[in-house]
Design a protein around this motif. Structure first.
Motif, short mmCIF file in Angstrom:
data_model
loop_
_atom_site.label_atom_id
_atom_site.label_comp_id
_atom_site.label_asym_id
_atom_site.label_seq_id
_atom_site.Cartn_x
_atom_site.Cartn_y
_atom_site.Cartn_z
N ASP A 196 0.81 -1.22 0.00
CA ASP A 196 0.00 0.00 0.00
C ASP A 196 0.85 1.27 0.00
N MET A 220 0.10 -8.81 -10.19
CA MET A 220 -0.50 -7.81 -9.32
C MET A 220 -0.90 -8.43 -7.98
N ALA A 221 -1.49 -9.60 -8.04
CA ALA A 221 -1.92 -10.27 -6.81
C ALA A 221 -0.76 -10.99 -6.14
N PHE A 281 -0.40 -6.58 -4.30
CA PHE A 281 -1.07 -5.31 -4.55
C PHE A 281 -2.59 -5.42 -4.57
N CYS A 282 -3.12 -6.63 -4.57
CA CYS A 282 -4.56 -6.83 -4.52
C CYS A 282 -4.83 -8.29 -4.21
N ALA A 283 -6.09 -8.60 -3.95
CA ALA A 283 -6.50 -9.99 -3.80
C ALA A 283 -6.71 -10.59 -5.18
N HIS A 284 -6.56 -11.90 -5.30
CA HIS A 284 -6.83 -12.57 -6.57
C HIS A 284 -8.28 -12.31 -6.98
N ASP A 338 -9.45 -9.30 -7.86
CA ASP A 338 -9.73 -7.87 -7.79
C ASP A 338 -9.20 -7.11 -9.00
N GLN A 339 -8.35 -7.75 -9.79
CA GLN A 339 -7.73 -7.04 -10.92
C GLN A 339 -8.77 -6.56 -11.92
N MET A 366 -10.12 -3.27 -10.77
CA MET A 366 -9.04 -2.29 -10.68
C MET A 366 -8.63 -1.77 -12.06
N VAL A 379 -6.91 2.04 -12.30
CA VAL A 379 -6.00 2.12 -11.14
C VAL A 379 -4.54 2.00 -11.57
N THR A 380 -4.24 1.19 -12.59
CA THR A 380 -2.86 0.95 -12.97
C THR A 380 -2.36 1.84 -14.11
#
Length: 384
Positions: free
Chosen positions: A274, A293-294, A298-301, A303-304, A307, A312-313
């Motif tokens: 974070d 990413m996961a 950087f996130c939960a599996h 959530d991409q 996002m 976001v990216t």
């Protein structure tokens, strides 16, 4: 935390097809740029580590750089070659063996897919005869499984590539500098379902170099230093699902070498995902960036999907990823890719990225490289 080691110089050659320019020449160009950035000359470098998959031995670059007699070690670790060279250079400074160390990576691959030989990877000839040495098949199989498990759509795969080519269009060193639409990417010829032609990076050409130094050298030079808070390097554990090991073993989810390396990097740095303002994640193909990413925290599996849809990216998003276009826009010169990532984060943290500069004042960056048959190296970098 990695104490007392900072990056004081970075350099790149151009990436992409460069007729008449050898991989060695690209390496020398990158090293010269890194030395100029650091305000040093070649005799100031006390130890060096470098690697190439197909363009020769890095230690022989002294023929062009100068015969200063320093230790120069060759590194070969697949796509993680550059990250592994930097790991060694940092440890040389941390140990007190050198005040100034160099990591360099370079390659000049021919057109077409990589053609690895099974025996060089500890595999039987039958593995290659069955067509399993074709890496695109592995990438297709892995992301197919991931999409089914976590609700990732083919549209999201295309969005990753669209972002990469947009960011590459803002990067003067990139190979692919023409933006592409989601439709162009999604409707391109299929290579390995669900990945189309423009969702893959291409074997490419380029060189990258990083110079690291201890605290006393940074003070003496007054360098524009970027602190290396952490650097980690891991190999796969049992149960991993990797290039040339594409199977799920046991009953649980496969282990992840990227997750292991990233978690170790954040623990070493004393900060978490974070806190990262800009990241570079291995994107050999669109699905890799999504999964990493996961895996890197950087996130939960799953959530991409949301996002990426929310931007976001993107460069202006909460977590910009692969702001230089990543492997998709720069290609994959195996030896250089990991150090290209570090170069980009240093450029962003210095506020020197021009048209692709992340807005605000980014303070913390992260890099992640992944290579066959299950090697990963990560860094956490900071300014201020």
């Amino acid at each position: 935390m990695t104490q007392g080691v900072s990056i004081i110089g970075t350099g790149l050659s151009a990436f992409g097809r460069q007729p008449g320019v050898t991989g060695r020449q690209m390496a020398v160009t990158a090293i010269a740029a890194a030395l100029a950035d650091a305000g040093l000359t070649w005799p100031d470098v006390q130890v060096a580590f470098g690697g190439s998959d197909s363009s020769g031995l890095a230690d022989t670059l002294v023929a062009e750089l100068g015969f200063t007699g320093i230790p120069f070690t060759n590194v070969k670790n697949g796509c993680a070659t550059g990250g592994s060279a930097l790991f060694a250079a940092v440890n040389a400074v941390r140990s007190g063996a050198a005040d100034v160390a160099l990591a360099v990576g370079f390659d000049k691959h021919p057109r077409g897919a990589f053609d690895p030989t099974p025996g060089e990877w500890g595999l039987s000839d039958g593995y290659g005869e069955a067509g399993l040495m074709v890496t695109t098949q592995f990438f297709g199989a892995k992301i197919n499984r991931y999409m089914r498990l976590h609700g990732i759509s083919a549209t999201t795969l295309a969005k990753i590539a669209e972002k990469a080519y947009h960011n590459g269009s803002l990067n003067p060193n990139a190979w692919r500098r023409e933006p592409m639409t989601i439709e162009q990417i999604a409707t391109a010829p299929m290579v390995n379902d669900p990945l189309t032609r423009f969702m893959f990076c291409s074997p490419g050409e380029g060189g990258a170099a990083i110079i690291v130094a201890n605290e006393s050298t940074v003070r003496r030079l007054g360098a524009r230093a970027v602190r290396l808070r952490a650097i980690t390097h891991r190999t796969r554990r049992f149960g991993s699902f990797e290039v040339f090991s594409p199977s799920v073993q046991g009953t649980g989810e496969p282990t992840s070498v990227s997750a292991d390396a990233a978690a170790a990097a954040f623990e070493q740095a004393g900060i978490g995902p974070d806190d990262i303002d800009v990241a570079q994640l291995q994107d050999t193909e669109s699905g890799a960036e999504i999964m990493h990413m996961a895996e890197c925290g950087f996130c939960a599996h799953g959530d991409q999907e949301a996002m990426i849809a929310a931007g976001v990216t993107e460069i202006g998003g909460r977590l910009p990823v692969n702001t230089d276009g990543g492997c998709l826009a720069n290609g994959e010169p195996i030896g250089a890719s990991g150090l290209r990532q570090v170069h980009e984060i240093v450029t962003q943290l210095r506020g020197s990225a021009g048209a692709r500069q992340v807005p605000g004042t980014p303070r913390n960056g992260f890099t992640h490289v992944y290579g066959a048959p299950g090697i990963s190296a990560c860094t956490v970098l900071s300014v201020g």
